[in-house]
Design an enzyme around this catalytic site. Structure first.
Site, PDB file in Angstrom:
ATOM      1  N   MET A 165      40.185  45.085  47.188  1.00  0.00           N
ATOM      2  CA  MET A 165      39.018  45.537  46.905  1.00  0.00           C
ATOM      3  C   MET A 165      38.225  46.094  48.186  1.00  0.00           C
ATOM      4  O   MET A 165      37.479  45.233  48.729  1.00  0.00           O
ATOM      5  CB  MET A 165      37.929  44.222  46.210  1.00  0.00           C
ATOM      6  N   MET A 174      38.525  44.988  35.084  1.00  0.00           N
ATOM      7  CA  MET A 174      37.846  43.705  35.573  1.00  0.00           C
ATOM      8  C   MET A 174      36.899  43.473  34.489  1.00  0.00           C
ATOM      9  O   MET A 174      36.134  44.268  34.014  1.00  0.00           O
ATOM     10  CB  MET A 174      36.997  44.181  36.756  1.00  0.00           C
ATOM     11  N   ASP A 222      40.903  40.390  34.708  1.00  0.00           N
ATOM     12  CA  ASP A 222      40.716  39.860  35.943  1.00  0.00           C
ATOM     13  C   ASP A 222      39.118  39.174  35.639  1.00  0.00           C
ATOM     14  O   ASP A 222      38.331  40.303  35.773  1.00  0.00           O
ATOM     15  CB  ASP A 222      40.890  40.355  37.052  1.00  0.00           C
TER      16      ASP A 222
HETATM   17  C1  DX5 Z   1      36.942  38.636  41.435  1.00  0.00           C
HETATM   18  C2  DX5 Z   1      38.383  38.381  41.601  1.00  0.00           C
HETATM   19  C3  DX5 Z   1      39.012  37.499  40.573  1.00  0.00           C
HETATM   20  C4  DX5 Z   1      38.582  36.397  40.285  1.00  0.00           C
HETATM   21  C5  DX5 Z   1      38.851  35.672  39.051  1.00  0.00           C
HETATM   22  O1  DX5 Z   1      36.256  39.556  42.270  1.00  0.00           O
HETATM   23  O2  DX5 Z   1      39.057  39.706  41.478  1.00  0.00           O
HETATM   24  O3  DX5 Z   1      40.268  37.407  40.777  1.00  0.00           O
HETATM   25  O4  DX5 Z   1      38.499  35.274  41.466  1.00  0.00           O
HETATM   26  O5  DX5 Z   1      38.187  34.228  39.293  1.00  0.00           O
HETATM   27  P1  DX5 Z   1      37.700  33.651  37.847  1.00  0.00           P
HETATM   28  O6  DX5 Z   1      39.101  33.170  36.998  1.00  0.00           O
HETATM   29  O7  DX5 Z   1      37.364  32.195  38.553  1.00  0.00           O
HETATM   30  O8  DX5 Z   1      36.769  34.367  37.029  1.00  0.00           O
HETATM   31 ZN    ZN Z   2      41.174  39.850  41.512  1.00  0.00          ZN
END
Ligand code: DX5
Ligand code: ZN
Length: 219
Positions: free
Chosen positions: A69, A138, A176
């Site tokens: 990211m 996402m 995710d």
């Molecule tokens: C968010 C991340 C995710 C996140 C997932 O920006 O890309 O990987 O950590 O975490 P949970 O499972 O806690 O939603």
């Molecule tokens: Zn992630």
């Protein structure tokens, strides 16, 4: 029945003993390790970079599923590859030339993924679906763990699964954000193959990794 894979996000691990936590994930049924790389610019949070990934490499043989990211992403790809990433996923908004970034990742013999934010349409990846190994959907706005699953993305998963079948393509669909024992079922039913999970894997059932990973896989 298809085999579901779990890619635990180390964002929810104990950062003072990441190596031990990664080892425990491998011992308790994880299929790969999801590494969230944030730059405080593309997303409003800052995490880890190549030196940390490199130092973690020796703790497991599992693939490192590295979710970048960061913007700009292209010039850092080689660093993450050299550090030990096996799958390198980027956001299309973070590169000037998606094709070039895909080609670079492939030239380094790594698997390549494209990630779509909740408000990014399939169209952003449509022309590249025959060249990539996975699409990371996402289901929260990236930046933080522990957010609530955005159920609007379920349609995007269904549409992608449909395209995959129609065009006989092989990319995996990974999800995710906000995955728990309920949303995992919704996602898999819609076509997801790989579940990323931070909070659920590390915090449910008093942090019983084995039970949590196993339960996520039970569809
Ligand atoms: C968010 C991340 C995710 C996140 C997932 O920006 O890309 O990987 O950590 O975490 P949970 O499972 O806690 O939603
Ligand atoms: Zn992630």
């Amino acid at each position: 029945m298809k085999k579901i894979q779990v890619s635990p996000s180390i964002l929810s691990a104990d950062f003072s003993k990441l190596g031990d936590d990664i080892k425990r994930l491998e011992e308790n049924g994880a299929d790969m390790i999801h590494v969230d790389v944030m730059d405080g610019h593309f997303v409003p949070n800052l995490t880890i970079g190549p030196p940390v990934i490199k130092s973690l490499r020796k703790y497991t043989k599992l693939p490192f599923d590295v979710h970048l990211m960061i913007d700009p992403v292209h010039k850092y790809i080689k660093d993450y590859s050299d550090a030990g990433a096996d799958i390198i996923t980027f956001h299309p908004e973070a590169t000037e030339n998606i094709t070039k970034t895909i080609d670079l990742i492939k030239s380094l013999n790594k698997k390549v993924g494209i990630s779509l934010n909740p408000d990014t349409k399939i169209a952003a990846a449509k022309d590249h679906l025959d060249k990539i190994d996975l699409i990371l959907i996402m289901s929260v706005y990236p930046g933080f763990g522990g957010q609530k699953f955005i159920s609007d993305v379920v349609k995007k998963i269904r549409d992608l699964d449909q395209i995959r079948k129609e065009r006989k393509l092989n990319f995996k669909i990974e999800i995710d954000g906000g995955i728990n024992f309920e949303t995992s079922k919704i996602a898999v039913e819609a076509g997801v193959d790989i579940l990323v999970s931070g909070t659920t894997v590390f915090k449910e059932n008093n942090g019983d990794l084995k039970k949590n990973i196993k339960t996520l896989k039970q569809i």
